[in-house]
Design an enzyme around this catalytic site. Structure first.
Site, mmCIF file in Angstrom:
data_model
loop_
_atom_site.group_PDB
_atom_site.id
_atom_site.type_symbol
_atom_site.label_atom_id
_atom_site.label_comp_id
_atom_site.label_asym_id
_atom_site.label_seq_id
_atom_site.Cartn_x
_atom_site.Cartn_y
_atom_site.Cartn_z
ATOM 1 N N ASP A 157 -9.748 37.296 4.361
ATOM 2 C CA ASP A 157 -8.571 37.761 5.076
ATOM 3 C C ASP A 157 -8.799 37.660 6.582
ATOM 4 O O ASP A 157 -9.947 37.717 7.056
ATOM 5 C CB ASP A 157 -8.267 39.220 4.722
ATOM 6 C CG ASP A 157 -7.885 39.399 3.264
ATOM 7 O OD1 ASP A 157 -7.390 38.435 2.669
ATOM 8 O OD2 ASP A 157 -8.100 40.505 2.734
ATOM 9 N N LYS A 158 -7.719 37.541 7.323
ATOM 10 C CA LYS A 158 -7.795 37.438 8.779
ATOM 11 C C LYS A 158 -8.678 38.529 9.375
ATOM 12 O O LYS A 158 -9.518 38.260 10.242
ATOM 13 C CB LYS A 158 -6.389 37.516 9.368
ATOM 14 C CG LYS A 158 -6.344 37.586 10.888
ATOM 15 C CD LYS A 158 -4.926 37.775 11.396
ATOM 16 C CE LYS A 158 -4.896 37.962 12.904
ATOM 17 N NZ LYS A 158 -3.514 38.209 13.404
#
Length: 340
Positions: A157-158
């Site tokens: 995830d970012k």
């Protein structure tokens, strides 16, 4: 099938057009991608399927985003379809600094920082890890794993930091993808949680799928979803207010650790989506410094600490480890000295 402009014009340079699609009575129960394909002349079903998966289709009445092409439509539902401006099929290289842990002619292992998106998608067409890899590796990545995601075999995830491996050859990409698909890759994550899990080590098993209440979130589902298994062990407890936990994945579902830990009442600190666990009692047992560090977290306190796999060319077992990023290490320090 009615296709009409929406009542208000959608702004934003990335959007070429926005149209509303109303579902007729006879289409009830059909897949969303099929319904849209019937409504849009000249647009392939695969193109519309990608639009759905990229978050470009929403329910006009509620604004809820639909990301599953297999979503079964209801009669008279209206879907708002935002068609992005055409983008270059091949991402361009960008001089983005990378923390390279290991590299050879076949693969590269990097320590991804919080905030770096892995691959281009609507809203993040530039400034991604893919752009950085293209600049670093050059033309060798061309066509490996697809034009939009060259070299990528897994993702974080970012706002999750830590170790990732990318392929530099087609053979390496195929071999690494097979290892991830067969769960032959060793992956361990460090997470700072609200509360202390009981028992201190165990397994969390529960199917994960889209939340029926919020399609932008994942949830543990009693029906539907995909099987998911997370193994955890508590490394350090800070009274009963917080804990440092190691999580290992037996499966690889979207947001798996974040969803599973929240499901048992111990969400990851700083998680903007699933982090509704800082009760007044837990907060009251932490120092002001610790609370300040939690508030300053740029995302969830989750770090991909360990990555191990078989080298696709040499057959050697490679294992890499990464220290906690500075913000998590600092928070851990203040949790340890909070005087619980």
């Amino acid at each position: 099938m009615a296709v009409t402009p929406p009542p208000t014009k959608t702004s934003g340079a990335a959007i070429a057009e926005t149209l509303d699609v109303s579902v007729p009575e006879e289409a009830a129960g059909e897949r969303l991608d099929r319904v849209l394909a019937d409504a849009f002349d000249g647009r392939s079903r695969s193109f519309l399927k990608r639009l759905i998966e990229d978050g470009c289709v929403s329910v006009a009445e509620s604004g809820a985003t639909i990301v599953e092409p297999s979503y079964r439509v209801k009669p008279h539902e209206t879907f708002r379809v935002s068609v992005p401006e055409p983008a270059e099929a091949r991402p361009q290289g960008e001089a983005i600094p990378l923390e390279i842990v290991y590299e050879d002619a076949h693969l590269i292992v990097i320590d991804k920082p919080v905030g770096l998106v892995v691959h281009p998608a609507p809203g993040n067409l530039t400034g991604t890890l893919v752009n950085a890899l293209i600049a670093h590796c050059g033309d060798s990545l061309t066509g490996i794993g697809g034009e939009r995601r060259p070299g990528i075999v897994h993702r974080l995830d970012k706002d999750t930091s830590g170790l990732m491996v990318a392929a530099k050859t087609a053979a390496a990409h195929e071999a690494l993808t097979d290892q991830f698909s067969s769960r032959a890759v060793d992956r361990a994550y460090s997470a700072l949680l609200w509360g202390v899990p009981r028992p201190s080590a165990g397994e969390i098993e529960g199917n994960i799928g889209r939340s029926p209440r919020n399609r932008k979130k994942m949830a543990v589902r009693t029906t539907g979803g995909k099987p998911a298994l997370t193994l955890y062990r508590t490394l350090e407890a800070f009274g009963d207010a917080a804990a440092l936990v190691e999580c290992r994945l037996a499966t690889g579902r979207t947001h798996q650790i974040r969803v599973h830990m929240a499901h048992i009442g111990h969400p990851v600190m700083g998680d903007p989506v699933y982090g509704s666990g800082p009760t007044r009692g837990r907060k009251s047992k932490l120092s002001a410094d610790a609370l300040d560090r939690i508030a300053a977290l740029p995302g969830q306190a989750l770090h991909a600490r360990l990555l191990g796999f078989i080298h696709p060319e040499t057959g050697e077992k490679l294992v890499f480890e990464s220290d906690l990023p500075a913000n998590m290490a600092e928070l851990r320090h203040f949790l340890s000295s909070t005087g619980n």
